[in-house]
Design an enzyme around this catalytic site. Structure first.
Site, PDB file in Angstrom:
ATOM      1  N   SER A 144      -7.811   0.971   3.164  1.00 54.97           N
ATOM      2  CA  SER A 144      -8.244   0.481   1.851  1.00 54.97           C
ATOM      3  C   SER A 144      -9.486  -0.381   1.987  1.00 54.97           C
ATOM      4  O   SER A 144      -9.845  -0.821   3.091  1.00 54.97           O
ATOM      5  CB  SER A 144      -7.114  -0.347   1.238  1.00 54.97           C
ATOM      6  N   SER A 145     -10.129  -0.643   0.864  1.00 52.89           N
ATOM      7  CA  SER A 145     -11.244  -1.599   0.826  1.00 52.89           C
ATOM      8  C   SER A 145     -10.877  -2.837   0.018  1.00 52.89           C
ATOM      9  O   SER A 145     -11.714  -3.732  -0.165  1.00 52.89           O
ATOM     10  CB  SER A 145     -12.470  -0.949   0.168  1.00 52.89           C
TER      11      SER A 145
ATOM     12  N   ASP B 298      -7.804   8.283   0.121  1.00 52.22           N
ATOM     13  CA  ASP B 298      -8.333   7.169   0.927  1.00 52.22           C
ATOM     14  C   ASP B 298      -8.136   7.406   2.425  1.00 52.22           C
ATOM     15  O   ASP B 298      -8.665   6.662   3.248  1.00 52.22           O
ATOM     16  CB  ASP B 298      -7.702   5.831   0.508  1.00 52.22           C
TER      17      ASP B 298
ATOM     18  N   GLY C 194     -13.413  -1.504  -7.378  1.00 48.67           N
ATOM     19  CA  GLY C 194     -14.692  -0.872  -7.063  1.00 48.67           C
ATOM     20  C   GLY C 194     -14.720  -0.080  -5.777  1.00 48.67           C
ATOM     21  O   GLY C 194     -15.795   0.150  -5.224  1.00 48.67           O
ATOM     22  N   GLY C 195     -13.551   0.329  -5.247  1.00 44.64           N
ATOM     23  CA  GLY C 195     -13.559   1.169  -4.041  1.00 44.64           C
ATOM     24  C   GLY C 195     -14.310   0.465  -2.914  1.00 44.64           C
ATOM     25  O   GLY C 195     -14.100  -0.720  -2.653  1.00 44.64           O
TER      26      GLY C 195
ATOM     27  N   THR D 228      -4.064  -0.828  -7.257  1.00 45.32           N
ATOM     28  CA  THR D 228      -4.846   0.384  -7.544  1.00 45.32           C
ATOM     29  C   THR D 228      -4.007   1.645  -7.707  1.00 45.32           C
ATOM     30  O   THR D 228      -2.915   1.767  -7.141  1.00 45.32           O
ATOM     31  CB  THR D 228      -5.862   0.624  -6.390  1.00 45.32           C
TER      32      THR D 228
ATOM     33  N   ASN E 166      -6.153   4.193  -7.239  1.00 47.30           N
ATOM     34  CA  ASN E 166      -7.326   4.786  -6.594  1.00 47.30           C
ATOM     35  C   ASN E 166      -8.337   5.214  -7.644  1.00 47.30           C
ATOM     36  O   ASN E 166      -9.157   4.413  -8.051  1.00 47.30           O
ATOM     37  CB  ASN E 166      -6.956   5.922  -5.649  1.00 47.30           C
TER      38      ASN E 166
ATOM     39  N   ARG F 208       0.843  -1.190   0.000  1.00 49.69           N
ATOM     40  CA  ARG F 208       0.000   0.000   0.000  1.00 49.69           C
ATOM     41  C   ARG F 208       0.888   1.253   0.000  1.00 49.69           C
ATOM     42  O   ARG F 208       1.957   1.270   0.633  1.00 49.69           O
ATOM     43  CB  ARG F 208      -0.851  -0.030   1.264  1.00 49.69           C
TER      44      ARG F 208
ATOM     45  N   THR G 233      -9.247   0.594  -9.835  1.00 48.87           N
ATOM     46  CA  THR G 233      -8.550  -0.496  -9.156  1.00 48.87           C
ATOM     47  C   THR G 233      -8.707  -1.719 -10.058  1.00 48.87           C
ATOM     48  O   THR G 233      -9.526  -1.724 -10.978  1.00 48.87           O
ATOM     49  CB  THR G 233      -9.140  -0.755  -7.741  1.00 48.87           C
TER      50      THR G 233
END
Ligand code: GLY
Length: 561
Positions: free
Chosen positions: A444-445, A415, A465-466, A391, A393, A99, A373
Site C-alpha cells: 500500500s501507499s 495493488d 491518492g494512491g 480504501t 482502492n 489491509r 481512498t
C-alpha cells in the site's frame, strides 16, 4: 444538510491570488475540545457525536469509518481495508493493519493470459479484483483502545443508511458518472442506480447496508465474516469470476504492528510500516531532502521542488524493488531508512539537471491517476490521537455491490504487482517482493501519520491518492516544519508529485508556472493534473490551540465535539 455544514464552516476564508483555483479553506481553531476531520460532514459529525458521548479518539475514528461507509461509498467502506496509527495520551503508540489479503485460491500469475500478458482489467474491475475485506475486523481490533461499545459506535451509520441523507453535488456527479460501471458489474437492482440522474439534495437510502450493519451490531465481527453477510458475499463471488470463499472470510486476521518511528528535526514521526510503503517513503524523502537543508529554500521554489522530486524519485525506485508484505518477504526497512544508505543514494543528486529514473532503479513505463481512498484525523480533548487511512482502492472499488448486503467490494488485488514491471492503476510498478501469494497483503501507499513534539501530538495528517499519498504527506510535513506554513496553507497550497516511473513530474493545475518552466529547462518532463489528494490535518500549536483543516479540494469537513 445545512445544519451539518455548520460544523464545517466555523471559519471560511478566501485565499489570495497565489491559490487561484483553491479558494475555500475550511479551518477550525479550538482549545480543550476534540475534533474530527474527514471527507464528509456527516461522517465527521458522527465522530464528534461519539466524542460528546464520552468516547475517545479511537471510538470516534471507528464511528467515522462506519459513517463513511454509508455517506462516502466511493472510498469509505466495510468491503475494503485500512490502517490505523494511534498515539495514546500516555505516550503509547500502536498501529492496526486491516489491509485486505489475497484469497486462498489466489496465485502469482492469476491475471496473466496464456501468452503471459497481464490483464489489468481483471485485477481492477469485477469480482476477481477483490481482496478479503479487513475493515470490520480492524474496527473490532480498535475496540480495546475505545471506551464505548461497538453497539454505540455503529449506530450513527445505521441511522444514516436507514433514514438516508442528502447527497452533495460532487456525490451526484460521481454516481452518475459511474452508473454504466454499476450496471455492467451488478445485475440486480441496488441503492446506487436509478432511472433518472442523481442531483444534489436527492436522498440516498441504503436499506440492505443498514441490515448488514445491524448484523454486525448484533453478532459482532461474526456478523460480517460469518453467517448471512458472509453467505451474501460468497454468493456474489459466484455471480462472476470471484474466488473468495467462506473459509477466507472466517480466517481473516488483522495485524498489530510496531509503528515506524523516526526523528525529523527534533520531531518524532510515527507512521505506518510495511505492508504500507508510506512510512518508509516519507522517512526516506524527509531524510534525503534534509541533506540539502531544505528549510533554506522557499516552499514551491524551483530548488525546493527539485530537491523533493529527486528524493521522491529515489524513494519510489526502492518501493518497486524492495517493498511488500513483511510476513512474506525479508523486511529491509532499517537499512532503507538508514542515514548511511540514504547518503549513498543521494550522491547522484545535482542541481544542474534532472536525474534520469533509469539511473536510480530498473525501468518500465506507465501512467494513470486516481485519487480514491480516504483519510480521517482525530484528536480528543484528553490528547489521544488517531490517524486512519482506509480504501476500496479505485473509485467504488471493484464496482461490485454485494447483493442482499448493500456494500461495495474493493479492487485491492491491483495493488499487487500482477506482473513484474506492469504498472497498476496508479502507475506503480513492482516485482517479486509484491507478487501475489495466498493470504498475502498487497503493498500500500497509505500513510496515516502522527508527528510528536516533546512527546505530544503536534500534527495528525493523511490523505487519499494512491501513490500520491506519501508525496502529499511529505509535502504537508515539510510545509509546516521546514517552510513554517500554517495548517491552512500547508494543506491547500498547490502540490506536485513524482514516483520514479513515469519519468514525469505532475503538478496541480494552479502550481506556479514559472517554476514549472524552470524545471523543464533543467530536463524535467512535466504534466498538469487537476488536483492532488484530500489532506486532513490537525495541528496543535505551542499554546495548545488545535488548528483543524479539511482539504478545500473536496466536501471534506471538520466537526467539533
Ligand atoms: N489502494 C491504495 C493504497 O493502498 O495505496
Amino acid at each position: 444538510m445545512k445544519k451539518y455544514l455548520f460544523f464545517a464552516i466555523l471559519a471560511f476564508s478566501t485565499l489570495n491570488a497565489q491559490f487561484t483555483d483553491i479558494t475555500i479553506v475550511k479551518e477550525v481553531k479550538v482549545k480543550n475540545k476534540g475534533v474530527v476531520v474527514s471527507a464528509h460532514p456527516l461522517a465527521s459529525e458522527a465522530g464528534a457525536k461519539i466524542l460528546k458521548m464520552g468516547g475517545n479518539a479511537f471510538d470516534a475514528v471507528v464511528a467515522t469509518q462506519y459513517a463513511l461507509a454509508v455517506v462516502y461509498p466511493q472510498a469509505g467502506n466495510i468491503g475494503g481495508g485500512g490502517f490505523l496509527v494511534g498515539v495514546k495520551n500516555n505516550g503509547e503508540k500502536f498501529t492496526i493493519d486491516y489491509r485486505e489479503t489475497a484469497p486462498r485460491k489466489a496465485f502469482r500469475d492469476m491475471y496473466l493470459d496464456q501468452k503471459g500478458n497481464a490483464n489489468t482489467d481483471l485485477s481492477q474491475n469485477g469480482r476477481l479484483a477483490v481482496g478479503i475485506p479487513g475493515s470490520v475486523a480492524g474496527f473490532f481490533a480498535t475496540l480495546k483502545y475505545c471506551r464505548l461499545s461497538m453497539e454505540k459506535l455503529i449506530q450513527p451509520a445505521i441511522d444514516l443508511a436507514e433514514k438516508g441523507f442528502e447527497i452533495t453535488d460532487k456525490e451526484a456527479e460521481l454516481l452518475n458518472a459511474n452508473k454504466d460501471f454499476f450496471l455492467i458489474h451488478n445485475k440486480i437492482s441496488n441503492a446506487f442506480v436509478k432511472d433518472q440522474n442523481w442531483k444534489a439534495g436527492d436522498i440516498l437510502i441504503q436499506k440492505e447496508l443498514a441490515e448488514t450493519l445491524k448484523l454486525i451490531q448484533k453478532n459482532g465481527q461474526k456478523g460480517f465474516y460469518e453467517g448471512k453477510t458472509a453467505d451474501f458475499l460468497v454468493k456474489e463471488m459466484k455471480n462472476g469470476n470471484g474466488i473468495i470463499g467462506l473459509e477466507d472470510l472466517k480466517n481473516y486476521k488483522v495485524a498489530e504492528r510496531k509503528a515506524l518511528e523516526f526523528d525529523y528535526k527534533g520531531n518524532q514521526i510515527i507512521s505506518m510500516p510495511l505492508p504500507s510503503s508510506g512510512g518508509i517513503l516519507i522517512a526516506q524523502m524527509l531524510k534525503m531532502s534534509s541533506f540539502e537543508n531544505l528549510q533554506q529554500y522557499q516552499q514551491n521554489s524551483t530548488k525546493a521542488v527539485q530537491i523533493m522530486v529527486e528524493a521522491e524519485r529515489r524513494a519510489f525506485a526502492d518501493r518497486a524493488e524492495y517493498m511488500g508484505d513483511p510476513d512474506f518477504i525479508q523486511d529491509k526497512t532499517a537499512y532503507l531508512i538508514s542515514d548511511e544508505y540514504l547518503k549513498s543514494r543521494w550522491k547522484s543528486f545535482s542541481f544542474n539537471k534532472a536525474t534520469l529514473s533509469s539511473a536510480v532503479g530498473k525501468i518500465i513505463p506507465q501512467t494513470k491517476e486516481s485519487t480514491e481512498t480516504t483519510h480521517i484525523s482525530v484528536l480528543d480533548k484528553d490528547g489521544n490521537a488517531a490517524a486512519v487511512t482506509t480504501t476500496l482502492n479505485g473509485l467504488y472499488g471493484s464496482k461490485v455491490i454485494v447483493s442482499g448486503a448493500g456494500f461495495f467490494l474493493n479492487n485491492e488485488m491491483d495493488d499487487f504487482s500482477v506482473k513484474p514491471g506492469v504498472p497498476n492503476m496508479f502507475g506503480a510498478v513492482g516485482g517479486e517482493a509484491n507478487s501475489i501469494q495466498p493470504n498475502k497483503r498487497m503493498l500500500s501507499s497509505m500513510t496515516p501519520t502522527i508527528v510528536l513534539k516533546n512527546g505530544k501530538p503536534y500534527m495528525i495528517v493523511g490523505t487519499p491518492g494512491g501513490t500520491t499519498i506519501p508525496t502529499s504527506v511529505y509535502q504537508s510535513i515539510v510545509n509546516v516544519i521546514d517552510f513554517k506554513l500554517n495548517a491552512n496553507m500547508s494543506v491547500n497550497s498547490p502540490k506536485f508529485h513524482h514516483q520514479w516511473l513515469p519519468e514525469t513530474v505532475a503538478f496541480e493545475k494552479n502550481f506556479p508556472e514559472t517554476v514549472i518552466q524552470d524545471l523543464e529547462k533543467l530536463g524535467y518532463k512535466v504534466e498538469r493534473w487537476g488536483q492532488l489528494g484530500r489532506t486532513e490535518m490537525i495541528l496543535i500549536d505551542d499554546g495548545g490551540t488545535v488548528h483543524a483543516v479539511a482539504d478545500g479540494r473536496g466536501d471534506d469537513s471538520i466537526a467539533v465535539e
